[in-house]
Design a protein around this motif. Structure first.
Motif, PDB file in Angstrom:
ATOM      1  N   PRO A  11       0.811  -1.225   0.000  1.00 51.70           N
ATOM      2  CA  PRO A  11       0.000   0.000   0.000  1.00 51.70           C
ATOM      3  C   PRO A  11       0.845   1.276   0.000  1.00 51.70           C
ATOM      4  CG  PRO A  11      -0.892  -1.584   1.548  1.00 51.70           C
ATOM      5  CD  PRO A  11       0.425  -2.139   1.100  1.00 51.70           C
ATOM      6  N   LEU A  12       1.997   1.260   0.686  1.00 49.41           N
ATOM      7  CA  LEU A  12       2.888   2.428   0.664  1.00 49.41           C
ATOM      8  C   LEU A  12       3.355   2.707  -0.757  1.00 49.41           C
ATOM      9  CD1 LEU A  12       5.122   1.982   3.851  1.00 49.41           C
ATOM     10  CD2 LEU A  12       3.614   3.910   3.352  1.00 49.41           C
ATOM     11  N   TRP A  13       3.771   1.677  -1.472  1.00 45.22           N
ATOM     12  CA  TRP A  13       4.263   1.872  -2.843  1.00 45.22           C
ATOM     13  C   TRP A  13       3.136   2.290  -3.790  1.00 45.22           C
ATOM     14  CZ3 TRP A  13       8.253   0.509   0.004  1.00 45.22           C
ATOM     15  CH2 TRP A  13       9.549   0.688  -0.484  1.00 45.22           C
ATOM     16  N   ALA A  14       1.936   1.786  -3.571  1.00 45.19           N
ATOM     17  CA  ALA A  14       0.797   2.199  -4.402  1.00 45.19           C
ATOM     18  C   ALA A  14       0.483   3.681  -4.182  1.00 45.19           C
ATOM     19  CB  ALA A  14      -0.420   1.336  -4.084  1.00 45.19           C
ATOM     20  N   ALA A  15       0.536   4.121  -2.926  1.00 44.54           N
ATOM     21  CA  ALA A  15       0.302   5.538  -2.641  1.00 44.54           C
ATOM     22  C   ALA A  15       1.415   6.394  -3.236  1.00 44.54           C
ATOM     23  CB  ALA A  15       0.216   5.752  -1.133  1.00 44.54           C
ATOM     24  N   TYR A  16       2.650   5.896  -3.183  1.00 42.74           N
ATOM     25  CA  TYR A  16       3.769   6.639  -3.776  1.00 42.74           C
ATOM     26  C   TYR A  16       3.577   6.809  -5.281  1.00 42.74           C
ATOM     27  CZ  TYR A  16       8.279   7.233  -6.036  1.00 42.74           C
ATOM     28  OH  TYR A  16       9.298   7.667  -6.859  1.00 42.74           O
ATOM     29  N   ALA A  17       3.040   5.779  -5.960  1.00 44.77           N
ATOM     30  CA  ALA A  17       2.794   5.892  -7.400  1.00 44.77           C
ATOM     31  C   ALA A  17       1.844   7.054  -7.701  1.00 44.77           C
ATOM     32  CB  ALA A  17       2.234   4.574  -7.939  1.00 44.77           C
ATOM     33  N   ALA A  18       0.834   7.239  -6.834  1.00 42.87           N
ATOM     34  CA  ALA A  18      -0.081   8.377  -7.016  1.00 42.87           C
ATOM     35  C   ALA A  18       0.636   9.697  -6.756  1.00 42.87           C
ATOM     36  CB  ALA A  18      -1.281   8.221  -6.087  1.00 42.87           C
ATOM     37  N   LEU A  19       1.442   9.753  -5.689  1.00 36.53           N
ATOM     38  CA  LEU A  19       2.175  10.982  -5.385  1.00 36.53           C
ATOM     39  C   LEU A  19       3.170  11.326  -6.492  1.00 36.53           C
ATOM     40  CD1 LEU A  19       2.921  10.609  -1.565  1.00 36.53           C
ATOM     41  CD2 LEU A  19       1.233  12.103  -2.660  1.00 36.53           C
ATOM     42  N   ALA A  20       3.750  10.309  -7.133  1.00 37.73           N
ATOM     43  CA  ALA A  20       4.700  10.554  -8.217  1.00 37.73           C
ATOM     44  C   ALA A  20       4.022  11.255  -9.388  1.00 37.73           C
ATOM     45  CB  ALA A  20       5.327   9.236  -8.665  1.00 37.73           C
ATOM     46  N   LYS A  21       2.739  10.936  -9.634  1.00 40.87           N
ATOM     47  CA  LYS A  21       2.008  11.629 -10.702  1.00 40.87           C
ATOM     48  C   LYS A  21       1.876  13.119 -10.379  1.00 40.87           C
ATOM     49  CE  LYS A  21      -0.832   7.522 -11.637  1.00 40.87           C
ATOM     50  NZ  LYS A  21      -2.214   6.970 -11.597  1.00 40.87           N
ATOM     51  N   ALA A  22       1.560  13.412  -9.116  1.00 37.22           N
ATOM     52  CA  ALA A  22       1.436  14.814  -8.711  1.00 37.22           C
ATOM     53  C   ALA A  22       2.783  15.521  -8.808  1.00 37.22           C
ATOM     54  CB  ALA A  22       0.878  14.902  -7.292  1.00 37.22           C
ATOM     55  N   ARG A  23       3.850  14.831  -8.447  1.00 41.52           N
ATOM     56  CA  ARG A  23       5.186  15.423  -8.554  1.00 41.52           C
ATOM     57  C   ARG A  23       5.524  15.743 -10.007  1.00 41.52           C
ATOM     58  NH1 ARG A  23      10.306  15.379  -5.929  1.00 41.52           N
ATOM     59  NH2 ARG A  23      11.996  15.437  -7.459  1.00 41.52           N
ATOM     60  N   ASP A  24       5.212  14.830 -10.917  1.00 40.83           N
ATOM     61  CA  ASP A  24       5.498  15.070 -12.331  1.00 40.83           C
ATOM     62  C   ASP A  24       4.750  16.292 -12.842  1.00 40.83           C
ATOM     63  OD1 ASP A  24       7.170  12.890 -12.334  1.00 40.83           O
ATOM     64  OD2 ASP A  24       5.692  11.505 -13.204  1.00 40.83           O
ATOM     65  N   ARG A  25       3.507  16.470 -12.388  1.00 40.26           N
ATOM     66  CA  ARG A  25       2.747  17.655 -12.809  1.00 40.26           C
ATOM     67  C   ARG A  25       3.365  18.922 -12.224  1.00 40.26           C
ATOM     68  NH1 ARG A  25      -1.576  14.371 -11.390  1.00 40.26           N
ATOM     69  NH2 ARG A  25      -1.884  15.578  -9.481  1.00 40.26           N
ATOM     70  N   ARG A  26       3.831  18.838 -10.979  1.00 40.58           N
ATOM     71  CA  ARG A  26       4.415  20.012 -10.319  1.00 40.58           C
ATOM     72  C   ARG A  26       5.748  20.395 -10.948  1.00 40.58           C
ATOM     73  NH1 ARG A  26       5.330  17.977  -5.478  1.00 40.58           N
ATOM     74  NH2 ARG A  26       7.548  18.390  -5.258  1.00 40.58           N
ATOM     75  N   ALA A  27       6.490  19.423 -11.452  1.00 44.97           N
ATOM     76  CA  ALA A  27       7.770  19.627 -12.126  1.00 44.97           C
ATOM     77  C   ALA A  27       8.772  20.398 -11.273  1.00 44.97           C
ATOM     78  CB  ALA A  27       7.554  20.337 -13.468  1.00 44.97           C
ATOM     79  N   PRO A  28       9.187  19.834 -10.136  1.00 48.30           N
ATOM     80  CA  PRO A  28      10.235  20.489  -9.343  1.00 48.30           C
ATOM     81  C   PRO A  28      11.589  20.346 -10.033  1.00 48.30           C
ATOM     82  CG  PRO A  28       9.736  18.356  -8.420  1.00 48.30           C
ATOM     83  CD  PRO A  28       8.765  18.554  -9.549  1.00 48.30           C
ATOM     84  N   LEU A  29      12.588  20.995  -9.488  1.00 50.84           N
ATOM     85  CA  LEU A  29      13.934  20.917 -10.037  1.00 50.84           C
ATOM     86  C   LEU A  29      14.460  19.487  -9.904  1.00 50.84           C
ATOM     87  CD1 LEU A  29      16.309  22.503 -11.222  1.00 50.84           C
ATOM     88  CD2 LEU A  29      17.051  23.008  -8.902  1.00 50.84           C
ATOM     89  N   GLU A  30      14.897  18.896 -11.018  1.00 49.48           N
ATOM     90  CA  GLU A  30      15.294  17.482 -11.048  1.00 49.48           C
ATOM     91  C   GLU A  30      16.801  17.354 -11.216  1.00 49.48           C
ATOM     92  OE1 GLU A  30      13.488  14.988 -10.445  1.00 49.48           O
ATOM     93  OE2 GLU A  30      11.395  15.433 -10.936  1.00 49.48           O
ATOM     94  N   LEU A  31      17.551  17.730 -10.205  1.00 50.35           N
ATOM     95  CA  LEU A  31      19.007  17.587 -10.256  1.00 50.35           C
ATOM     96  C   LEU A  31      19.395  16.122 -10.071  1.00 50.35           C
ATOM     97  CD1 LEU A  31      20.117  20.671  -8.146  1.00 50.35           C
ATOM     98  CD2 LEU A  31      20.540  20.329 -10.583  1.00 50.35           C
ATOM     99  N   ASP A  32      20.419  15.703 -10.802  1.00 45.83           N
ATOM    100  CA  ASP A  32      20.929  14.336 -10.695  1.00 45.83           C
ATOM    101  C   ASP A  32      22.395  14.396 -10.292  1.00 45.83           C
ATOM    102  OD1 ASP A  32      21.431  11.660 -10.818  1.00 45.83           O
ATOM    103  OD2 ASP A  32      21.364  11.496 -13.007  1.00 45.83           O
ATOM    104  N   LEU A  33      22.623  14.487  -8.998  1.00 45.17           N
ATOM    105  CA  LEU A  33      23.983  14.557  -8.462  1.00 45.17           C
ATOM    106  C   LEU A  33      24.205  13.368  -7.532  1.00 45.17           C
ATOM    107  CD1 LEU A  33      24.250  18.378  -7.740  1.00 45.17           C
ATOM    108  CD2 LEU A  33      25.594  17.097  -9.387  1.00 45.17           C
ATOM    109  N   PRO A  34      24.964  12.370  -7.985  1.00 46.93           N
ATOM    110  CA  PRO A  34      25.192  11.190  -7.130  1.00 46.93           C
ATOM    111  C   PRO A  34      25.833  11.586  -5.802  1.00 46.93           C
ATOM    112  CG  PRO A  34      25.976  10.812  -9.382  1.00 46.93           C
ATOM    113  CD  PRO A  34      25.644  12.266  -9.273  1.00 46.93           C
ATOM    114  N   GLU A  35      25.298  11.055  -4.725  1.00 42.45           N
ATOM    115  CA  GLU A  35      25.829  11.360  -3.394  1.00 42.45           C
ATOM    116  C   GLU A  35      26.873  10.323  -3.020  1.00 42.45           C
ATOM    117  OE1 GLU A  35      24.262  11.848   1.220  1.00 42.45           O
ATOM    118  OE2 GLU A  35      22.848  11.703  -0.441  1.00 42.45           O
ATOM    119  N   ARG A  36      28.109  10.782  -2.862  1.00 40.64           N
ATOM    120  CA  ARG A  36      29.192   9.859  -2.505  1.00 40.64           C
ATOM    121  C   ARG A  36      29.201   9.614  -1.001  1.00 40.64           C
ATOM    122  NH1 ARG A  36      30.796  12.909  -6.773  1.00 40.64           N
ATOM    123  NH2 ARG A  36      31.834  11.814  -8.490  1.00 40.64           N
TER     124      ARG A  36
END
Length: 764
Positions: A405-430
């Protein structure tokens, strides 16, 4: 209409924030003339005469209303002089004349060497004097010593100082004469005062204070702790108050102990302050929706306003995390025991219950004060493995009722995040893996899992709910704000992008989506990591303030930190405000709390956060320098991360270590600095070393105590050019083509500048 000079003078003379409405009212600008005023203010900002911050206008070289500053001395009239403790602007930090009024009670008068919180305003200093005045609000303690170093003893007495400041590494060392060492032993960290320096004599210093032995503690982090003045020992009164605390009962709380909340954290986490749960919404009006629960440790129940622990936590601002230790904001009795959400133990919590629809949109939320009992403590990798089909004995029983259920809810939140379009930096954390001696064993880059993203989205949503609740209640609160990048930084970013062949998209309204398009251009290219880093550098610094300007990076209109009160004082303030606003107890935010007091607290903990970030970064630099110290002469691949007249800054690909190549050591010709191309250009051959170029470097020198590395250029990687230190044949082969390419780039830059000036004239 007011002239440009009058507009600038009005903004500079204003004691506080100035909005466009204030300017229009002051000069009687109405109707269609407001469009002219908007255009004029934009031109002044583009010309660098004013700056915009938090939706308000300021002097371009200005300071915020509240500043944490160090008192450095007195002027000729005996007035105290201070400089900002953390200065990120261009040039030298501005001086501030300190106004220290006499106060009744225990408030001490500030003096030289103190760190103080100032309410500043601009003054018109004559003869180049300070242009700022600051009224002392609070003395925060002694400023950090002016010079720290490691004492190295010599036979027969005395010794010398190995500096801990990276900028001082490689310079002539300070000599400690016999009798001036204050009993320091070899390897001791000491603070020193520099004695009089003769014209031809070597500089001397006297040890002021011994700060501990690095050899015995095996802790490189101690250097940063002392260098930045980070409080790392609790007083007896603080420890006594913590030990006197007792577990709370169910009185005044909802009983949520049957709800299977779980904590998901790094495997080496010692304190667990957030737990999550999700279940499908049974309301037929919300098909596919979910009810989310985010429960946060109720630190406010133990740390009361004005208490000893509260004063210590406010001074520290946040916990500081080093690879070999943690400097906690609160004593372990609170952070690792009474408030840590241990599995199968009753713990008080402040919970946010949130209802979302199938698309991740929040429908409603509520705040609760509860008693909970965590069903399990899971690591990110452990929870992810269970979802991916490899559950262990702990995660297995929770897979169907809790994790899915946590992962299913996250899938819904991910849709909202994609619509919001926050800054998507890809910096690997060492992550640095240390051995028993406190030295680096290896450097790893942990995988970024959906488990990480799930917790991140749950926490972001809970933080938004906290801010909305307090706004609706009309309660004062500390926002977590992140302003949009300034025009100056956008101009610099455009130049960097042009220097590596990428174009900055043109938009009228600055949004995170713009930067995501830049990052998309670099996806899959050799410049990908570099582009992510320069986009990060172009961003404003996030801070805490009662004045809301939104969070640009997350693309949110309101945001407040609520989810980590064990390690951040701002979250504790928000918890107290929620308790008061929702009438959940008598231990909330005191009714006497004013907006000005929150502004002071915001300035203080924002400075503490920057202090912690600098200390953590310096510690990693020192550990990596220790790691590489026995590899002198080895060749590494890296990328040019900075270009200055003095030389090149290079970041190594594997370890992320930063080092410097002096310009004088490059090749056998003179290299000049081209600011437009962000490059060093050979005057004879036209050979270029540009920002973002991949290079091979040879480690020439390592100063572990200072965390400094010096490289020599060994070759080029992937660029196809010969090394400036290579064979003459290789240099001659490119000598004809390189200048032509350089001339073409310069001509292109000139054409671009002409077009920009033409557009500006048309706009006027």
């Amino acid at each position: 209409m007011p002239t440009r000079d009058r507009l600038v003078a009005f903004i500079n003379a204003a004691p506080g924030k100035v909005s466009k409405r204030d300017i229009a009212r002051a000069f009687g600008v109405t109707g269609e003339h407001r469009i002219w005023l908007k255009r004029m203010l934009r031109e002044l900002e583009e010309d660098g005469l004013i700056r915009r911050s938090r939706g308000a206008l300021h002097d371009a070289a200005g300071l915020p209303p509240m500043v944490v500053a160090d008192i450095t001395g007195r002027d000729a009239d005996g007035e105290l002089l201070a400089v900002p403790a953390e200065w990120t602007g261009d040039g030298e930090a501005p001086q501030i004349i300190v106004d220290a009024p006499r106060r009744a009670g225990r408030q001490p008068a500030p003096g030289v060497g103190d760190r103080v919180l100032l309410r500043v305003s601009r003054v018109h200093g004559a003869d180049g004097g300070p242009a700022w005045s600051g009224r002392a609000v609070k003395v925060m303690g002694r400023a950090r010593p002016q010079m720290l170093g490691v004492f190295r003893a010599l036979p027969g007495g005395g010794g010398w100082i190995e500096p801990v400041d990276k900028r001082s590494a490689g310079r002539e060392e300070l000599v400690i004469r016999p009798g001036d060492d204050a009993g320091a032993k070899d390897g001791d960290l000491v603070s020193v005062t520099v004695s009089k320096i003769g014209r031809f004599a070597r500089p001397h210093a006297r040890v002021r204070e011994r700060l501990g032995s690095l050899a015995s503690e095996k802790a490189v982090s101690m250097l940063a702790i002392y260098a930045h003045g980070i409080p790392h020992e609790f007083s007896a009164a603080v420890l006594a108050e913590a030990e006197a605390a007792r577990p709370l009962t169910l009185a005044g709380r909802e009983d949520w102990r049957q709800l299977p909340l779980v904590t998901i954290d790094p495997p080496d986490a010692k304190d667990h302050d957030d737990a999550v749960h999700a279940a499908p919404d049974e309301d037929p009006a919300n098909p596919g929706g979910f009810v989310l629960t985010v429960a946060i440790a109720d630190v406010a129940a133990y740390v009361r306003p004005g208490g000893e622990m509260d004063r210590a936590a406010r001074e520290r601002g946040n916990s500081v995390y080093f690879p070999d230790r943690v400097v906690p904001m609160l004593p372990e009795r609170i952070s690792n025991d009474l408030c840590s959400l241990r599995p199968h133990e009753d713990r008080p919590a402040l919970a946010m219950r949130i209802v979302i629809d199938a698309q991740g949109r929040k429908l409603r939320h509520s705040v609760h004060r509860v008693m909970m009992r965590s069903a399990a403590r899971l690591a990110y990798q452990q929870a992810q493995a269970a979802i991916d089909g490899s559950p262990d004995e702990v995660a297995g029983p929770l897979l169907e009722p809790v994790l899915k259920p946590l992962w299913a809810a996250y899938a819904a939140l991910a849709k909202a995040r994609d619509r919001r379009a926050p800054l998507e930096l890809d910096l690997p954390e060492r992550k640095l893996i240390l051995n028993a001696d406190g030295r680096i064993e290896r450097v790893v880059i942990p995988a970024r899992l959906d488990a990480h993203r799930l917790i991140e989205e749950f926490m972001i949503l809970a933080n938004v709910c906290a801010a909305e609740t307090l706004e609706r209640a009309g309660s004062p609160l500390l926002y977590r704000i992140h302003d949009a990048p300034s025009l100056e930084k956008m101009r610099a970013l455009g130049e960097v992008m042009a220097s590596i062949g990428l174009k900055l998209p043109r938009v009228s309204n600055l949004r995170p989506e713009l930067f995501n398009r830049i990052l998309a251009q670099a996806e899959g290219a050799r410049h990908k990591t570099f582009v992510n880093e320069v986009v990060l550098r172009s961003q404003a610094q996030a801070e805490y303030s009662p004045d809301n300007c939104g969070h640009f990076g997350l693309n949110l209109r309101r945001y407040a930190h609520f989810t980590s009160p064990i390690r951040r004082y701002a979250d504790l303030i928000v918890h107290r405000a929620l308790i008061s606003a929702c009438r959940l107890g008598d231990d909330g935010l005191p009714a006497s709390t004013t907006r000005a007091q929150l502004a002071e607290t915001g300035a203080q903990i924002s400075a503490a956060e920057r202090r912690a970030m600098a200390a953590e970064r310096e510690t990693i630099d020192r550990l990596i320098a220790h790691f590489l110290a026995d590899q002198i002469g080895a060749v590494f691949e890296g990328q040019i991360s900075g270009v200055t007249r003095a030389g090149l800054f290079v970041r190594l690909t594997g370890t992320g270590a930063d080092g410097f190549i002096p310009a004088a050591s490059i090749g056998d010709e003179y290299y000049r600095h081209d600011e437009v191309l962000h490059a060093l250009v050979g005057t004879r051959t036209g050979d270029m070393l540009r920002l973002g170029d991949t290079v091979e470097v040879r480690l020439a020198e390592a100063a572990p105590v200072a965390g400094a590395l010096r490289f020599e250029l060994a070759g080029r990687s992937g660029g196809g050019r010969a090394s400036p230190a290579g064979k003459k044949k290789g240099r001659a082969a490119k000598a004809g083509a390189a200048p032509k390419g350089l001339a073409g780039r310069l001509a292109e830059q000139k054409r671009a500048k002409k077009a920009l000036l033409a557009r500006a004239r048309r706009a006027r």
